[in-house]
Design an enzyme around this catalytic site. Sequence first.
Site, PDB file in Angstrom:
ATOM      1  N   GLU A   1      -6.642   4.064  10.125  1.00 37.58           N
ATOM      2  CA  GLU A   1      -6.829   5.257   9.298  1.00 37.58           C
ATOM      3  C   GLU A   1      -5.971   5.120   8.062  1.00 37.58           C
ATOM      4  O   GLU A   1      -4.763   4.891   8.155  1.00 37.58           O
ATOM      5  CB  GLU A   1      -6.444   6.516  10.071  1.00 37.58           C
TER       6      GLU A   1
ATOM      7  N   TYR B   1       0.822  -1.211   0.000  1.00 45.31           N
ATOM      8  CA  TYR B   1       0.000   0.000   0.000  1.00 45.31           C
ATOM      9  C   TYR B   1       0.857   1.263   0.000  1.00 45.31           C
ATOM     10  O   TYR B   1       0.559   2.227  -0.710  1.00 45.31           O
ATOM     11  CB  TYR B   1      -0.960   0.007   1.198  1.00 45.31           C
TER      12      TYR B   1
END
Length: 188
Positions: free
Chosen positions: A137, A114
């Site tokens: 988050e 990611y």
Amino acid sequence: MTIKSDKWIKKMSQEYNMIEPFEAGQIKVSNNQKIVSYGTSSYGYDVRCADEFKIFTNINSSIVDPKNFNDKNFVDFKGDVCIIPPNSFALARTVEKFKIPRDTLVVCLGKSTYARCGIIVNVTPLEPEWEGYVTLEFSNTTPLPAKIYANEGVAQMLFFQSDEECETSYADKGGKYQGQVGVTLPKC
């Protein structure tokens, strides 16, 4: 404080339910398709995010205030893939529930899969004797929409064990995020 190995993580999860559900190995394939890996690694545990998300929106043009947070700043979404708008963020929660030992602190880092796409994960440390599902988050730092895959690896938890127990644990303090179940918004 020393970082703990896969052997310790397995023992603590299997004997003391530190991580539930727990995967003793690394899962890289599901339904004959490659996935972002999750499970036990050499010195950590790769967690998955559940299929429930809160995606940040500016529909109400309000100011973000951590002391007086407006939950209308988020749109709830449930699905296998969450698309985060450009330069925005989303909240999710782990599939795994954690029960942190009194002499242990857990630090969360993003997965390179990611990070190399401009998606950054942020989680504050899991303190001694904290219990619950972790609110994650995800920040999309790119000018393009970005995908997060539910039920696949999204972050790695590193476990640090102290040479002595703390005087006051998160449970002792009555921490405001103790026992959280779903995606939890800021509390003040």
